[in-house]
Design a protein around this motif. Structure first.
Motif, short mmCIF file in Angstrom:
data_model
loop_
_atom_site.label_atom_id
_atom_site.label_comp_id
_atom_site.label_asym_id
_atom_site.label_seq_id
_atom_site.Cartn_x
_atom_site.Cartn_y
_atom_site.Cartn_z
N GLY A 20 -0.32 4.51 3.54
CA GLY A 20 -0.44 3.81 2.27
C GLY A 20 -1.81 3.99 1.68
N TYR A 21 -2.01 3.39 0.50
CA TYR A 21 -3.32 3.42 -0.12
C TYR A 21 -3.63 2.01 -0.60
CZ TYR A 21 -7.30 4.57 -3.02
OH TYR A 21 -8.56 4.62 -3.55
N ASN A 22 -4.78 1.49 -0.18
CA ASN A 22 -5.15 0.11 -0.49
C ASN A 22 -6.23 0.05 -1.56
OD1 ASN A 22 -5.44 -2.87 0.05
ND2 ASN A 22 -7.50 -2.18 0.63
N TRP B 52 -7.23 4.92 2.38
CA TRP B 52 -5.93 5.33 2.90
C TRP B 52 -5.62 4.54 4.18
CZ3 TRP B 52 -9.47 8.20 0.45
CH2 TRP B 52 -9.04 8.93 -0.67
N VAL B 53 -4.42 3.97 4.23
CA VAL B 53 -4.04 3.06 5.30
C VAL B 53 -3.23 3.82 6.35
CG1 VAL B 53 -2.82 0.93 5.87
CG2 VAL B 53 -4.00 1.16 3.66
N CYS C 237 0.83 -1.21 0.00
CA CYS C 237 0.00 0.00 0.00
C CYS C 237 0.86 1.26 0.00
CB CYS C 237 -0.93 0.00 1.21
SG CYS C 237 -2.18 -1.30 1.17
N ARG C 238 2.02 1.22 0.63
CA ARG C 238 2.91 2.38 0.62
C ARG C 238 3.46 2.62 -0.78
NH1 ARG C 238 7.52 2.38 4.83
NH2 ARG C 238 7.55 4.59 4.22
N ASP C 239 3.85 1.56 -1.44
CA ASP C 239 4.33 1.70 -2.82
C ASP C 239 3.24 2.25 -3.73
OD1 ASP C 239 6.84 0.77 -2.14
OD2 ASP C 239 6.43 -1.31 -2.76
N ARG C 240 2.02 1.79 -3.50
CA ARG C 240 0.90 2.23 -4.34
C ARG C 240 0.63 3.73 -4.12
NH1 ARG C 240 -2.86 -0.89 -6.72
NH2 ARG C 240 -2.19 -2.67 -5.45
#
Length: 491
Positions: free
Chosen positions: A173-175, A211-212, A143-146
């Motif tokens: 991150g974003y999931n 958003w994580v 999720c951080r990479d995304r």
């Protein structure tokens, strides 16, 4: 005389339900003090008897089965309507006997009825199993990479004052799934108990897109993952779930920069990140309860109890204002963070309205703390020596952290743990008394030398052992021994 039931409805905004005819009528509602452990208005632990006769000057009693708070109508006005004793009596039309000094006042509160329950105690929440933590870290990495490559998601955060740099520091991150929607994973794969769905198939973990926000313990282990769902998804499904804790997450209080000396308490994780990021370098920590009536857990309670100052930024509505009585009673150093503008409900709204978040928080600090934390020079216009450097730098009202440092310098390790560095004797003593991990320059140099041949993982493990010793046994570490007195620093 207005009864206690009327005050609960008019001043607090609660509408209790009648549950019994005992003592002229018994009613139950949420507790204005504790909110029944975060259940809020859905709770029924707060009991009142409007017609209950007392031995004092007024009738009416209240008692919370959760936190044990109790008293009569006078006490209710004192605790929840911010009246003093004389004001409460005047409100109720009670004429107090004159006190000539030769006898006590006629009013004496009666004993609690029914017998009071236990006082509030913070809860300790278990950490997730290692399997869950492993899966959570893998999910977070993806999720951080995304997020780093998703301009729209980064822009959404930026609109709330959270920069790409802050998102990276706090490991946001974003999931989303491979098809752009939610993800689902077998419960067994995350080390959770097996369960069956309504269709008879093996149960799955719901990981909604959004958003994580991760949370960690003092050792840098991930213990909680919350996801801020998209507004469009909230409208379509589960409209009451905005911040979703992924199954298996600990319900521990989220603490950012646990070694800070000043904390801002807010309701939302993004507000906590906004404030901690805006203040810079871990000098001001942030704690989010995720719920206006939720209480800090055992760890957060210990951190708040030893803080020099708590700025309370719970939402500026009736519920947020009501909770101040509990925070003031529990933490003497609690101060309400001034509302930045009329109509502003929370820090996120403040940023959107153009409020300078750092200036807002900084201006709410006493001048001594502003100087200590490096936000203000001791004597404006007078040169000040930078710690660890003989060069003179001009002092100003807004000291840049990388130009002018306070007597105490904070260093953040790769796992997020904050340690303190100072060669000032009094600051060193103060921090050691607070069980903070504080080092002199000589100690830190010795630690670096001792771990110079280790790889990064071994060096961090060794450092954490020393830090845990510092937090357990205060003192100056030299040659494997700890000295509580007569410490020799470089300053």
């Amino acid at each position: 005389m207005t009864d206690i039931l009327t005050y609960l409805e008019s001043a607090i905004g609660y509408t209790p339900k009648k549950i019994s005819t005992a003592d002229g009528g018994e009613y139950a509602s949420a507790c204005p003090a504790c909110g029944d452990g975060g259940k809020g208005r859905k709770s029924d632990r707060f009991h009142i008897w409007p017609e209950k006769e007392n031995k004092g000057l007024c009738k009416g009693r209240f008692w919370c089965r959760q936190c044990g708070i109790s008293g009569d109508t006078i006490s209710f006005l004192q605790k929840f309507v911010n009246m003093n004793f004389q004001q409460a009596c005047s409100e109720l039309g009670i004429v107090l006997p004159k006190n000539t000094g030769g006898r006590k006042r006629g009013y004496q509160p009666s004993a609690s009825l029914p017998e009071a329950g236990p006082a509030w105690r913070p809860k300790t929440y278990p950490h997730p199993a290692p399997k869950w933590q492993e899966k959570a870290e893998n999910l977070l990495a993806d999720c951080r990479d995304r997020l780093k490559s998703d301009e729209n998601s980064l822009a959404w955060l930026a609109d709330r004052g959270i920069t790409a740099e802050m998102a990276d520091i706090f490991r946001l991150g974003y999931n989303q799934g491979s098809r752009g929607g939610d993800r689902y994973r077998p419960t067994s794969a995350w080390g959770l108990p097996e369960r069956q769905g309504k269709d008879g198939r093996p149960g799955r973990i719901w990981i909604p897109r959004g958003w994580v926000i991760p949370a960690y313990d003092d050792q840098g282990h991930i213990i909680q993952v919350r996801i801020r769902r998209l507004d469009e998804d909230i409208k379509k499904f589960a409209g009451n779930i905005k911040y979703y804790p992924v199954s298996g997450s600990s319900m521990a209080t989220m603490v950012i920069y646990p070694s800070a000396d000043v904390f801002v308490v807010v309701e939302c994780g993004f507000d906590a990140i906004l404030i901690a990021g805006a203040m810079g370098g871990g000098r001001v920590g942030a704690i989010t309860t995720w719920n206006v009536s939720a209480r800090p857990d055992t760890r957060a309670h210990g951190i708040l109890s030893s803080a020099s100052l708590i700025l309370n930024g719970l939402d500026y509505d009736r519920a947020g204002e009501k909770e101040q009585s509990w925070w003031n009673k529990t933490y003497p150093q609690n101060r309400r963070l001034p509302q930045p503008k009329n109509g502003i409900n929370d820090p996120g709204e403040a940023f959107s309205a153009g409020v300078n978040i750092q200036a807002w928080i900084k201006d709410s600090l006493p001048r001594g703390l502003r100087i200590k934390l490096g936000y203000e020079a001791n004597k404006p216009g007078v040169a000040k020596t930078v710690a660890g450097n003989n060069k003179q730098q001009p002092a100003g009202d807004d000291m840049a952290p990388d130009v002018q440092r306070p007597l105490v310098t904070e260093m953040t390790l790769s796992n997020g743990k904050v340690i303190y560095l100072t060669d000032d004797r009094e600051e060193w003593k103060k921090l050691t008394r607070m069980k903070k991990p504080v080092f002199t320059a000589r100690e830190l140099a010795s630690l670096k030398k001792a771990t110079s041949t280790m790889d990064e993982k071994e060096r961090l493990a060794a450092a954490m052992q020393v830090i845990e010793l510092k937090e357990t046994i205060s003192g100056f570490i030299r040659d494997g021994r700890v000295f509580d007195k007569g410490v020799k620093t470089d300053g």
